[in-house]
Design a protein around this motif. Structure first.
Motif, mmCIF file in Angstrom:
data_model
loop_
_atom_site.group_PDB
_atom_site.id
_atom_site.type_symbol
_atom_site.label_atom_id
_atom_site.label_comp_id
_atom_site.label_asym_id
_atom_site.label_seq_id
_atom_site.Cartn_x
_atom_site.Cartn_y
_atom_site.Cartn_z
ATOM 1 N N GLU A 36 0.849 -1.190 0.000
ATOM 2 C CA GLU A 36 0.000 0.000 0.000
ATOM 3 C C GLU A 36 0.882 1.236 0.000
ATOM 4 N N TYR A 37 0.435 2.288 -0.700
ATOM 5 C CA TYR A 37 1.248 3.506 -0.812
ATOM 6 C C TYR A 37 0.356 4.695 -1.145
ATOM 7 N N PHE A 38 0.876 5.886 -0.895
ATOM 8 C CA PHE A 38 0.213 7.181 -1.141
ATOM 9 C C PHE A 38 -1.143 7.307 -0.451
ATOM 10 N N ASP A 39 -1.393 6.515 0.567
ATOM 11 C CA ASP A 39 -2.628 6.535 1.353
ATOM 12 C C ASP A 39 -3.903 6.261 0.552
ATOM 13 N N HIS A 40 -3.786 6.015 -0.732
ATOM 14 C CA HIS A 40 -4.984 5.766 -1.542
ATOM 15 C C HIS A 40 -4.818 4.603 -2.522
ATOM 16 N N LEU A 41 -3.659 3.963 -2.526
ATOM 17 C CA LEU A 41 -3.406 2.909 -3.500
ATOM 18 C C LEU A 41 -2.867 1.653 -2.820
ATOM 19 N N GLY A 42 -3.192 0.522 -3.395
ATOM 20 C CA GLY A 42 -2.647 -0.758 -2.948
ATOM 21 C C GLY A 42 -2.505 -1.667 -4.157
ATOM 22 N N THR A 43 -1.356 -2.284 -4.300
ATOM 23 C CA THR A 43 -1.116 -3.185 -5.422
ATOM 24 C C THR A 43 -0.791 -4.574 -4.870
ATOM 25 N N THR A 44 -1.422 -5.581 -5.463
ATOM 26 C CA THR A 44 -1.191 -6.959 -5.064
ATOM 27 C C THR A 44 -0.686 -7.749 -6.265
ATOM 28 N N PHE A 45 0.420 -8.459 -6.070
ATOM 29 C CA PHE A 45 0.970 -9.375 -7.069
ATOM 30 C C PHE A 45 0.767 -10.790 -6.536
ATOM 31 N N SER A 46 0.208 -11.673 -7.363
ATOM 32 C CA SER A 46 -0.037 -13.058 -6.944
ATOM 33 C C SER A 46 0.421 -14.025 -8.025
ATOM 34 N N LEU A 47 0.964 -15.149 -7.569
ATOM 35 C CA LEU A 47 1.340 -16.249 -8.448
ATOM 36 C C LEU A 47 0.675 -17.509 -7.936
ATOM 37 N N ALA A 141 -3.432 -6.926 -9.102
ATOM 38 C CA ALA A 141 -4.644 -6.212 -8.693
ATOM 39 C C ALA A 141 -4.257 -4.838 -8.162
ATOM 40 N N GLN A 142 -4.969 -3.844 -8.597
ATOM 41 C CA GLN A 142 -4.728 -2.469 -8.148
ATOM 42 C C GLN A 142 -5.975 -1.988 -7.414
ATOM 43 N N ASP A 143 -5.797 -1.604 -6.140
ATOM 44 C CA ASP A 143 -6.885 -1.053 -5.339
ATOM 45 C C ASP A 143 -6.713 0.453 -5.257
ATOM 46 N N VAL A 144 -7.824 1.140 -5.416
ATOM 47 C CA VAL A 144 -7.862 2.595 -5.215
ATOM 48 C C VAL A 144 -8.921 2.841 -4.158
ATOM 49 N N PHE A 145 -8.514 3.428 -3.011
ATOM 50 C CA PHE A 145 -9.489 3.710 -1.973
ATOM 51 C C PHE A 145 -9.531 5.202 -1.719
ATOM 52 N N LEU A 146 -10.743 5.719 -1.677
ATOM 53 C CA LEU A 146 -10.986 7.144 -1.504
ATOM 54 C C LEU A 146 -11.945 7.346 -0.333
ATOM 55 N N ASN A 147 -11.909 8.536 0.234
ATOM 56 C CA ASN A 147 -12.851 8.916 1.266
ATOM 57 C C ASN A 147 -13.613 10.117 0.721
ATOM 58 N N ALA A 148 -14.883 9.887 0.338
ATOM 59 C CA ALA A 148 -15.696 10.951 -0.258
ATOM 60 C C ALA A 148 -16.938 11.153 0.595
ATOM 61 N N GLY A 149 -17.076 12.321 1.150
ATOM 62 C CA GLY A 149 -18.247 12.639 1.960
ATOM 63 C C GLY A 149 -18.382 11.750 3.173
ATOM 64 N N GLY A 150 -17.277 11.358 3.771
ATOM 65 C CA GLY A 150 -17.294 10.510 4.954
ATOM 66 C C GLY A 150 -17.500 9.033 4.666
ATOM 67 N N ASN A 152 -16.103 5.508 2.771
ATOM 68 C CA ASN A 152 -14.939 4.869 2.156
ATOM 69 C C ASN A 152 -15.369 4.186 0.857
ATOM 70 N N ILE A 153 -14.691 4.492 -0.223
ATOM 71 C CA ILE A 153 -14.973 3.898 -1.532
ATOM 72 C C ILE A 153 -13.721 3.150 -1.969
ATOM 73 N N ASN A 154 -13.900 1.897 -2.377
ATOM 74 C CA ASN A 154 -12.769 1.060 -2.780
ATOM 75 C C ASN A 154 -13.017 0.529 -4.197
ATOM 76 N N TYR A 155 -12.113 0.830 -5.125
ATOM 77 C CA TYR A 155 -12.159 0.321 -6.491
ATOM 78 C C TYR A 155 -11.065 -0.720 -6.642
ATOM 79 N N ASN A 156 -11.403 -1.835 -7.299
ATOM 80 C CA ASN A 156 -10.415 -2.894 -7.505
ATOM 81 C C ASN A 156 -10.311 -3.164 -8.997
ATOM 82 N N LEU A 157 -9.126 -2.955 -9.547
ATOM 83 C CA LEU A 157 -8.838 -3.255 -10.946
ATOM 84 C C LEU A 157 -7.845 -4.404 -10.960
ATOM 85 N N HIS A 158 -8.120 -5.438 -11.742
ATOM 86 C CA HIS A 158 -7.192 -6.572 -11.728
ATOM 87 C C HIS A 158 -7.139 -7.246 -13.094
ATOM 88 N N SER A 159 -6.032 -7.925 -13.326
ATOM 89 C CA SER A 159 -5.844 -8.737 -14.531
ATOM 90 C C SER A 159 -5.204 -10.049 -14.111
#
Length: 166
Positions: A36-47, A141-150, A152-159
Protein backbone atom coordinates in the motif's frame (compact mmCIF):
# COMPACT_ATOMS: atom_id res chain seq x y z
CA UNK A 1 -24.33 -44.60 -18.23
CA UNK A 2 -22.43 -47.64 -19.46
CA UNK A 3 -22.36 -46.34 -23.02
CA UNK A 4 -19.57 -43.84 -22.26
CA UNK A 5 -17.24 -46.34 -20.57
CA UNK A 6 -14.39 -48.19 -22.18
CA UNK A 7 -15.10 -51.92 -21.90
CA UNK A 8 -13.75 -55.33 -22.78
CA UNK A 9 -16.59 -57.70 -23.59
CA UNK A 10 -20.00 -57.11 -22.04
CA UNK A 11 -20.73 -53.40 -21.40
CA UNK A 12 -23.16 -54.38 -18.62
CA UNK A 13 -20.32 -55.79 -16.48
CA UNK A 14 -19.19 -53.12 -14.06
CA UNK A 15 -15.48 -53.91 -13.90
CA UNK A 16 -13.56 -51.86 -11.37
CA UNK A 17 -11.10 -49.43 -12.89
CA UNK A 18 -9.58 -45.98 -12.57
CA UNK A 19 -11.85 -42.95 -12.84
CA UNK A 20 -11.40 -40.76 -15.91
CA UNK A 21 -10.83 -37.80 -13.59
CA UNK A 22 -8.40 -39.41 -11.12
CA UNK A 23 -5.38 -37.20 -10.34
CA UNK A 24 -2.94 -39.11 -8.12
CA UNK A 25 -0.07 -36.63 -8.18
CA UNK A 26 -0.60 -32.91 -7.71
CA UNK A 27 1.54 -30.05 -6.41
CA UNK A 28 0.15 -26.56 -5.72
CA UNK A 29 2.06 -23.40 -4.74
CA UNK A 30 0.71 -19.91 -4.12
CA UNK A 31 2.52 -16.63 -3.48
CA UNK A 32 1.00 -13.19 -2.89
CA UNK A 33 2.53 -9.81 -2.06
CA UNK A 34 0.64 -6.57 -1.32
CA UNK A 35 2.04 -3.05 -1.01
CA UNK A 36 0.00 0.00 0.00
CA UNK A 37 1.25 3.51 -0.81
CA UNK A 38 0.21 7.18 -1.14
CA UNK A 39 -2.63 6.54 1.35
CA UNK A 40 -4.98 5.77 -1.54
CA UNK A 41 -3.41 2.91 -3.50
CA UNK A 42 -2.65 -0.76 -2.95
CA UNK A 43 -1.12 -3.18 -5.42
CA UNK A 44 -1.19 -6.96 -5.06
CA UNK A 45 0.97 -9.37 -7.07
CA UNK A 46 -0.04 -13.06 -6.94
CA UNK A 47 1.34 -16.25 -8.45
CA UNK A 48 -0.46 -19.58 -8.48
CA UNK A 49 1.32 -22.70 -9.79
CA UNK A 50 -0.11 -26.16 -10.22
CA UNK A 51 1.64 -29.30 -11.50
CA UNK A 52 -0.39 -32.47 -11.91
CA UNK A 53 -0.72 -35.75 -13.79
CA UNK A 54 -1.92 -35.51 -17.35
CA UNK A 55 -5.26 -36.91 -18.48
CA UNK A 56 -6.01 -40.62 -18.14
CA UNK A 57 -6.50 -42.65 -21.30
CA UNK A 58 -7.09 -46.17 -22.58
CA UNK A 59 -6.03 -48.29 -25.55
CA UNK A 60 -9.15 -49.03 -27.62
CA UNK A 61 -10.14 -50.47 -31.00
CA UNK A 62 -11.48 -48.09 -33.63
CA UNK A 63 -14.61 -50.12 -34.47
CA UNK A 64 -17.39 -51.89 -32.57
CA UNK A 65 -15.74 -55.18 -31.63
CA UNK A 66 -18.39 -56.40 -29.14
CA UNK A 67 -21.43 -55.29 -31.21
CA UNK A 68 -22.85 -53.02 -28.50
CA UNK A 69 -23.64 -50.32 -31.07
CA UNK A 70 -20.79 -48.03 -29.99
CA UNK A 71 -17.49 -47.47 -31.77
CA UNK A 72 -14.16 -46.67 -30.15
CA UNK A 73 -15.05 -47.85 -26.63
CA UNK A 74 -13.78 -51.44 -26.80
CA UNK A 75 -10.52 -52.03 -24.93
CA UNK A 76 -7.83 -53.82 -26.92
CA UNK A 77 -6.53 -57.30 -26.30
CA UNK A 78 -2.72 -57.31 -26.12
CA UNK A 79 -1.49 -60.51 -27.79
CA UNK A 80 1.35 -62.61 -26.39
CA UNK A 81 2.39 -63.90 -29.80
CA UNK A 82 1.45 -64.03 -33.48
CA UNK A 83 -0.82 -67.08 -32.97
CA UNK A 84 -3.23 -65.05 -30.79
CA UNK A 85 -4.16 -62.50 -33.45
CA UNK A 86 -5.20 -62.50 -37.12
CA UNK A 87 -3.67 -59.51 -38.87
CA UNK A 88 -4.72 -58.22 -42.30
CA UNK A 89 -3.63 -55.22 -44.34
CA UNK A 90 -5.42 -51.88 -44.40
CA UNK A 91 -6.86 -52.42 -47.90
CA UNK A 92 -6.36 -54.38 -51.15
CA UNK A 93 -3.24 -52.34 -52.01
CA UNK A 94 -1.51 -53.16 -48.71
CA UNK A 95 1.06 -55.80 -49.67
CA UNK A 96 2.46 -56.50 -46.18
CA UNK A 97 2.48 -60.14 -45.16
CA UNK A 98 1.04 -61.32 -41.83
CA UNK A 99 4.62 -61.78 -40.61
CA UNK A 100 5.49 -58.19 -41.49
CA UNK A 101 2.31 -56.93 -39.79
CA UNK A 102 3.12 -58.96 -36.67
CA UNK A 103 6.68 -57.64 -36.65
CA UNK A 104 5.38 -54.05 -36.71
CA UNK A 105 2.74 -54.69 -34.03
CA UNK A 106 5.16 -56.61 -31.82
CA UNK A 107 7.71 -53.80 -32.14
CA UNK A 108 5.07 -51.30 -31.02
CA UNK A 109 4.05 -53.47 -28.05
CA UNK A 110 7.70 -53.92 -27.03
CA UNK A 111 8.42 -50.18 -27.01
CA UNK A 112 5.40 -49.38 -24.79
CA UNK A 113 5.97 -50.34 -21.14
CA UNK A 114 2.23 -50.71 -20.39
CA UNK A 115 1.45 -52.90 -23.40
CA UNK A 116 4.56 -55.02 -22.93
CA UNK A 117 3.77 -55.66 -19.24
CA UNK A 118 0.16 -56.69 -20.00
CA UNK A 119 0.59 -59.17 -22.85
CA UNK A 120 -2.17 -61.79 -22.91
CA UNK A 121 -4.65 -59.42 -21.21
CA UNK A 122 -7.19 -56.80 -22.14
CA UNK A 123 -6.00 -53.24 -21.56
CA UNK A 124 -7.52 -51.70 -18.43
CA UNK A 125 -9.81 -48.68 -18.62
CA UNK A 126 -7.97 -45.39 -17.90
CA UNK A 127 -4.82 -47.24 -16.82
CA UNK A 128 -2.49 -44.86 -18.65
CA UNK A 129 -1.60 -41.33 -17.57
CA UNK A 130 -0.53 -38.50 -19.87
CA UNK A 131 2.51 -36.29 -19.31
CA UNK A 132 2.50 -33.92 -16.33
CA UNK A 133 0.77 -30.57 -16.93
CA UNK A 134 1.93 -27.38 -15.25
CA UNK A 135 -0.16 -24.22 -15.04
CA UNK A 136 1.04 -20.81 -13.89
CA UNK A 137 -1.44 -17.99 -13.18
CA UNK A 138 -0.16 -14.45 -12.63
CA UNK A 139 -2.49 -11.84 -11.14
CA UNK A 140 -1.98 -8.11 -10.64
CA UNK A 141 -4.64 -6.21 -8.69
CA UNK A 142 -4.73 -2.47 -8.15
CA UNK A 143 -6.89 -1.05 -5.34
CA UNK A 144 -7.86 2.59 -5.22
CA UNK A 145 -9.49 3.71 -1.97
CA UNK A 146 -10.99 7.14 -1.50
CA UNK A 147 -12.85 8.92 1.27
CA UNK A 148 -15.70 10.95 -0.26
CA UNK A 149 -18.25 12.64 1.96
CA UNK A 150 -17.29 10.51 4.95
CA UNK A 151 -17.76 7.23 3.03
CA UNK A 152 -14.94 4.87 2.16
CA UNK A 153 -14.97 3.90 -1.53
CA UNK A 154 -12.77 1.06 -2.78
CA UNK A 155 -12.16 0.32 -6.49
CA UNK A 156 -10.41 -2.89 -7.50
CA UNK A 157 -8.84 -3.26 -10.95
CA UNK A 158 -7.19 -6.57 -11.73
CA UNK A 159 -5.84 -8.74 -14.53
CA UNK A 160 -5.09 -12.43 -14.45
CA UNK A 161 -2.83 -14.13 -16.99
CA UNK A 162 -2.68 -17.89 -17.35
CA UNK A 163 0.35 -19.57 -18.84
CA UNK A 164 0.07 -23.26 -19.72
CA UNK A 165 3.26 -25.30 -19.74
CA UNK A 166 3.34 -28.78 -21.16
Amino acid sequence: MWRDRYVSGNPNNADLSYSTYLVKNRFIANFSYRKEYFDHLGTTFSLFYQLQDGPRYSYTYGGDLNNDGLSGNDLIYIPNNKAEIALVGDNDKDMRTPDQLWSQLNGYINQDSYLNAHRGQYAKRNALVGKMIGTLDIRVAQDVFLNAGGKNINYNLHSTYSILEI
